[in-house]
Each structure stands twice: as structure tokens, then as C-alpha cells.
Write a protein that holds these residues in place. Structure first.
Motif, mmCIF file in Angstrom:
data_model
loop_
_atom_site.group_PDB
_atom_site.id
_atom_site.type_symbol
_atom_site.label_atom_id
_atom_site.label_comp_id
_atom_site.label_asym_id
_atom_site.label_seq_id
_atom_site.Cartn_x
_atom_site.Cartn_y
_atom_site.Cartn_z
ATOM 1 N N GLU A 7 36.898 9.110 -45.582
ATOM 2 C CA GLU A 7 38.059 8.785 -45.008
ATOM 3 C C GLU A 7 37.637 8.715 -43.561
ATOM 4 O OE1 GLU A 7 42.613 9.925 -44.067
ATOM 5 O OE2 GLU A 7 41.542 10.678 -45.836
ATOM 6 N N LEU A 8 37.167 9.916 -42.925
ATOM 7 C CA LEU A 8 37.212 9.986 -41.677
ATOM 8 C C LEU A 8 35.755 9.236 -40.978
ATOM 9 C CD1 LEU A 8 37.814 13.832 -40.942
ATOM 10 C CD2 LEU A 8 39.291 11.918 -40.358
ATOM 11 N N ASP A 9 34.730 9.084 -41.980
ATOM 12 C CA ASP A 9 33.804 8.335 -41.583
ATOM 13 C C ASP A 9 34.088 6.832 -41.620
ATOM 14 O OD1 ASP A 9 31.567 9.907 -41.246
ATOM 15 O OD2 ASP A 9 30.539 9.368 -43.100
ATOM 16 N N ALA A 10 34.980 6.316 -42.259
ATOM 17 C CA ALA A 10 35.568 4.799 -42.626
ATOM 18 C C ALA A 10 36.306 4.652 -41.098
ATOM 19 C CB ALA A 10 36.156 4.516 -43.849
ATOM 20 N N GLN A 11 37.058 5.580 -40.882
ATOM 21 C CA GLN A 11 38.147 5.555 -39.659
ATOM 22 C C GLN A 11 37.110 5.304 -38.353
ATOM 23 O OE1 GLN A 11 40.934 8.655 -39.115
ATOM 24 N NE2 GLN A 11 40.905 8.052 -36.834
ATOM 25 N N TYR A 12 36.202 6.141 -38.587
ATOM 26 C CA TYR A 12 35.243 6.186 -37.016
ATOM 27 C C TYR A 12 34.561 4.959 -37.121
ATOM 28 C CZ TYR A 12 31.908 7.444 -33.580
ATOM 29 O OH TYR A 12 31.169 7.805 -32.355
ATOM 30 N N GLU A 13 34.026 4.241 -38.203
ATOM 31 C CA GLU A 13 33.181 3.293 -38.291
ATOM 32 C C GLU A 13 34.538 1.649 -37.561
ATOM 33 O OE1 GLU A 13 30.534 2.078 -38.843
ATOM 34 O OE2 GLU A 13 29.625 4.107 -39.600
ATOM 35 N N ARG A 14 35.808 1.931 -37.938
ATOM 36 C CA ARG A 14 36.782 0.937 -37.641
ATOM 37 C C ARG A 14 36.993 1.140 -36.300
ATOM 38 N NH1 ARG A 14 39.423 2.821 -42.472
ATOM 39 N NH2 ARG A 14 40.812 3.891 -41.095
ATOM 40 N N GLU A 15 37.381 2.465 -35.754
ATOM 41 C CA GLU A 15 38.078 2.495 -34.549
ATOM 42 C C GLU A 15 37.103 3.298 -33.416
ATOM 43 O OE1 GLU A 15 41.512 4.893 -35.442
ATOM 44 O OE2 GLU A 15 42.129 3.259 -36.993
ATOM 45 N N GLY A 16 36.021 4.061 -33.844
ATOM 46 C CA GLY A 16 34.984 4.699 -33.146
ATOM 47 C C GLY A 16 35.531 5.843 -32.774
ATOM 48 N N VAL A 17 36.643 6.530 -33.088
ATOM 49 C CA VAL A 17 37.304 7.873 -32.738
ATOM 50 C C VAL A 17 38.035 8.514 -34.039
ATOM 51 C CG1 VAL A 17 37.880 7.358 -30.444
ATOM 52 C CG2 VAL A 17 39.550 6.806 -32.192
ATOM 53 N N LEU A 18 37.886 9.661 -34.335
ATOM 54 C CA LEU A 18 38.674 10.391 -35.370
ATOM 55 C C LEU A 18 40.118 10.780 -35.223
ATOM 56 C CD1 LEU A 18 35.517 12.552 -36.553
ATOM 57 C CD2 LEU A 18 36.251 10.353 -37.484
ATOM 58 N N GLU A 19 40.755 10.526 -35.979
ATOM 59 C CA GLU A 19 42.434 10.740 -36.034
ATOM 60 C C GLU A 19 42.623 12.273 -35.895
ATOM 61 O OE1 GLU A 19 43.338 11.126 -40.728
ATOM 62 O OE2 GLU A 19 43.976 9.479 -39.503
ATOM 63 N N GLN A 20 43.977 12.740 -35.383
ATOM 64 C CA GLN A 20 44.165 14.119 -35.259
ATOM 65 C C GLN A 20 44.187 14.782 -36.600
ATOM 66 O OE1 GLN A 20 44.197 16.241 -32.516
ATOM 67 N NE2 GLN A 20 43.232 14.162 -31.702
ATOM 68 N N PRO A 21 44.110 15.833 -36.946
ATOM 69 C CA PRO A 21 44.170 16.697 -38.221
ATOM 70 C C PRO A 21 45.543 16.366 -39.098
ATOM 71 C CG PRO A 21 44.257 18.422 -36.498
ATOM 72 C CD PRO A 21 43.846 17.060 -35.745
ATOM 73 N N ALA A 22 45.672 16.269 -40.262
ATOM 74 C CA ALA A 22 46.587 16.163 -41.056
ATOM 75 C C ALA A 22 47.356 17.503 -40.945
ATOM 76 C CB ALA A 22 46.392 15.665 -42.458
ATOM 77 N N PRO A 23 48.604 17.787 -41.301
ATOM 78 C CA PRO A 23 49.291 18.861 -41.813
ATOM 79 C C PRO A 23 48.323 19.696 -42.689
ATOM 80 C CG PRO A 23 50.668 17.317 -41.795
ATOM 81 C CD PRO A 23 49.449 16.538 -41.866
ATOM 82 N N ASN A 24 48.486 21.265 -42.358
ATOM 83 C CA ASN A 24 47.584 22.053 -43.181
ATOM 84 C C ASN A 24 46.072 21.914 -43.004
ATOM 85 O OD1 ASN A 24 50.021 23.320 -44.172
ATOM 86 N ND2 ASN A 24 49.898 21.786 -45.847
ATOM 87 N N THR A 25 45.823 21.425 -41.756
ATOM 88 C CA THR A 25 44.310 21.193 -41.615
ATOM 89 C C THR A 25 43.813 21.811 -40.208
ATOM 90 O OG1 THR A 25 44.480 18.962 -42.552
ATOM 91 C CG2 THR A 25 42.590 19.463 -41.034
ATOM 92 N N ALA A 26 42.944 22.527 -40.474
ATOM 93 C CA ALA A 26 42.002 23.171 -39.480
ATOM 94 C C ALA A 26 41.214 22.345 -38.856
ATOM 95 C CB ALA A 26 41.555 24.553 -39.642
ATOM 96 N N PHE A 27 41.326 21.658 -37.459
ATOM 97 C CA PHE A 27 40.261 20.915 -36.884
ATOM 98 C C PHE A 27 39.568 21.604 -35.679
ATOM 99 C CE2 PHE A 27 39.220 17.569 -33.775
ATOM 100 C CZ PHE A 27 38.617 16.580 -34.756
ATOM 101 N N ASP A 28 38.147 21.597 -35.718
ATOM 102 C CA ASP A 28 37.357 22.204 -34.871
ATOM 103 C C ASP A 28 36.889 20.950 -33.903
ATOM 104 O OD1 ASP A 28 35.487 23.400 -33.328
ATOM 105 O OD2 ASP A 28 34.558 24.290 -35.109
ATOM 106 N N PRO A 29 37.349 21.148 -32.701
ATOM 107 C CA PRO A 29 36.915 20.092 -31.637
ATOM 108 C C PRO A 29 35.723 20.269 -31.035
ATOM 109 C CG PRO A 29 38.353 22.081 -30.593
ATOM 110 C CD PRO A 29 38.302 22.094 -32.089
#
Length: 331
Positions: free
Chosen positions: A306-328
Motif C-alpha cells: 500500500e505504501l509502495d503504491a502510494q509512493y509511486e503515485r505521489e512521491g511521498v508516504l502518508e502519515q501513519p494510521a492509528p495504532n501505528t508506530a512510524f519511524d521517521p
């Protein structure tokens, strides 16, 4: 569904109570928490240009890939270990620890984890390279004069030590579950490569063994090492150890290329046997996963795609969803 004509090549690794998958643009780890929810660690991949160039050079790319995966994999393994530890403490103590971690969080800590992962791999590889050589030298020094035979016996000792080590650690509950998640990772990749919809039922029908696995790489380094070391002469145990260390990068590079080859020819009946030693070793390093473990593996894989596809479309990754730990921090 029919097998996909040109599926992307994905890899991953098992972590404590979870699975990590590496995509084209992001690495994602999904972990099952004690309360049943699944949380994620999402690390964007932004390799340096010189690293990307090295990854295209035969024999060199194997060394680069192994060191890189050890560094990045340690970060995800550390996340899963911290999640497990976090589930075992009281809420009040958890809040205090979180405050300390946030105040002490720095790039130095991240780099430290990565370096620890690389050093652990290198230390383990050196130990499993030198110890069999020393044992063979002292046990069979006068048994025969043929250097190739000494090298072959050294390889047998190395395999025996490896099997004993894997068997011993697989008896512990934590490692047993880790090996189950390893099997879940393989099943998901195989199901994807066969064009299946990723449901627990569909994934579970596939084998827990996979040609393109780190376990296969380990056994290949033993076989390749026996062949390469046979061409070199030594006069004493110190010279023997020195030669092994000097040739270790070559053994790793050749083994990596052979692993790629065995995966490429796995559908050719006459050549399938090339990958069998690695598959046999996976009988120890993987175990049949339970449905809830496969569910975690599917969640990790789907989130990565899902994140790979989003990056292909927009060139950026979205912010993490709830209950998600995101390592910047850049992966």
C-alpha cells in the motif's frame, strides 16, 4: 488465480511476534501485541546513490545486500523486542519509560542499533568460519595429507555445528514462535508470487519453504567455502584462519550469486535440485505458522504494498494510521 506474469520480488524476515517485509520504497514490520491488535513500524527506504550502484555489481552486491539488510533488519527486530517488553510492564511504568525514550531519542541511538546489527552478523560469520577450521586442524591434523579432504571435513564440522545450534535455539519458546513467523513470511511471498488473493486460507496452503531465503544463503556459504578454500594451501592453523578471513568476502559474494541462480532456475525440473540444500536447512529455521501469525504476515505485506503504491503515485508516504508506530529515520 493464475500466476502473475511479472510479480515484484519481495523479501522479508521474521521478528519477535511479527514479520518485516521490504518493498521498493519502504520497509514495514507488523507486530501482534498482547491485546491482540497489530501495530506497524514503517521505515522509508532512501539508499545512497553509491549503494544503489554497488547493488548492481555482481559479487559485490551480495556483500552490500547482506550488510545493509543486517543493519536495517536490526532496527525492526529491536522494535519488535521493545513491543514485547512494553506489553509486559504496567501502564504507569510504560508512561515513564516512553517519556525517557522520547527525551533520549537521537540519530546516535538509531545508528547504534544499525551498527550492532552489522557487528552481530560479522561476529557470527567469523565465529562459524574460524571455529570449524580450528577444530578440524586439531582433531584431524595427522589423519590425512590431502588439503582438499581437510577442507571437506571442515565443511562437515561447520554444518554439524550449524545444525546443532539451530536445533538448540529452536527448543526455546521465543525462537520457536520466531520460526513460525518465518514460515508465515515465506507462505505470504509464495502466495503472492502465485497470484493468489492474500487470505489466511489461501496463504496457509503453500509451503513454508522458499528458494530465496537467508537460510539457503547460509548453507550455500558452507558449500562454496569448501570449494574455494580447496584451492589454497596453508602450513599452520594461523595461516589457515587468515586465509579463511581473507576469502570470506569472496565466499559471500559467490554464494549470493548462486542463490540468485538457484531461485531463477527453480522451475526447471533438472536444475531444481540446486536449491535443495537450502530448503532442507529451512526445515529447521521455519515452522508451520498458526492462522493468527499468517494474519500478521499478510497485514505487514499489504501495508508495505500500500505504501509502495502510494509512493509511486505521489512521491511521498502518508502519515501513519492509528495504532501505528512510524519511524521517521531514513531506512
Amino acid at each position: 488465480m493464475p500466476r502473475q506474469s511479472t510479480p515484484n520480488i519481495y523479501g522479508g524476515q521474521a521478528v519477535i511476534e511479527g514479520v518485516m517485509f521490504g518493498g521498493k520504497h519502504v520497509n514495514v514490520t507488523a507486530v501482534r501485541r498482547k491485546n491482540g491488535e497489530i501495530t506497524f513500524l514503517e521505515v522509508p527506504k532512501q539508499d545512497k546513490s553509491w549503494v544503489k550502484r554497488l547493488r548492481k555489481i555482481p559479487f559485490i552486491r551480495g556483500i552490500v545486500s547482506i550488510i545493509d539488510s543486517s543493519a536495517k533488519g536490526s532496527k525492526h527486530l529491536n522494535y519488535s523486542a521493545e513491543a514485547m517488553a512494553d506489553d509486559e510492564i504496567e501502564p504507569e511504568e510504560r508512561a515513564k519509560q516512553k517519556e525517557k525514550e522520547e527525551s533520549g531519542f537521537s540519530l546516535t541511538m538509531i545508528v547504534g542499533v544499525a551498527i550492532a546489527g552489522v557487528l552481530s552478523f560479522l561476529f557470527g560469520k567469523v565465529v562459524f568460519t574460524l571455529v570449524p577450521a580450528v577444530l578440524e586442524e586439531y582433531l584431524f591434523q595427522y589423519a590425512f595429507d590431502n588439503r582438499a579432504m581437510h577442507t571437506l571435513v571442515e565443511g562437515v564440522i561447520k554444518i554439524v555445528l550449524l545444525l546443532l545450534y539451530l536445533w538448540a535455539i529452536s527448543q526455546t519458546p521465543v525462537i520457536k514462535r520466531l520460526f513460525q513467523y518465518h514460515g508465515a513470511e515465506h507462505k505470504v511471498i509464495t502466495a503472492y508470487e502465485n497470484g493468489e488473493e492474500l487470505t489466511v486460507q489461501n496463504v496457509q496452503k503453500y509451503s513454508r519453504l522458499h528458494y530465496r531465503c537467508g537460510s539457503s544463503f547460509i548453507i550455500l556459504t558452507v558449500i562454496v567455502g569448501v570449494i574455494i578454500y580447496s584451492f589454497f594451501h596453508w602450513d599452520n592453523v594461523w595461516e589457515r584462519m587468515y586465509i579463511r578471513l581473507l576469502l570470506l568476502p569472496l565466499v559471500i559474494g559467490v554464494s549470493f550469486e548462486l542463490l540468485r541462480l538457484t531461485n531463477a532456475v527453480r522451475d526447471i525440473p533438472v536444475l531444481r535440485f540446486l536449491g535443495y540444500p537450502g530448503l532442507w536447512l529451512q526445515l529447521l529455521t521455519t515452522k508451520e505458522p498458526k492462522d493468527d501469525q499468517v494474519e500478521v504476515s499478510i497485514a505487514s505485506f499489504n501495508r508495505m504494498r500500500e505504501l509502495d503504491a502510494q509512493y509511486e503515485r505521489e512521491g511521498v508516504l502518508e502519515q501513519p494510521a492509528p495504532n501505528t508506530a512510524f519511524d521517521p529515520v531514513k531506512g
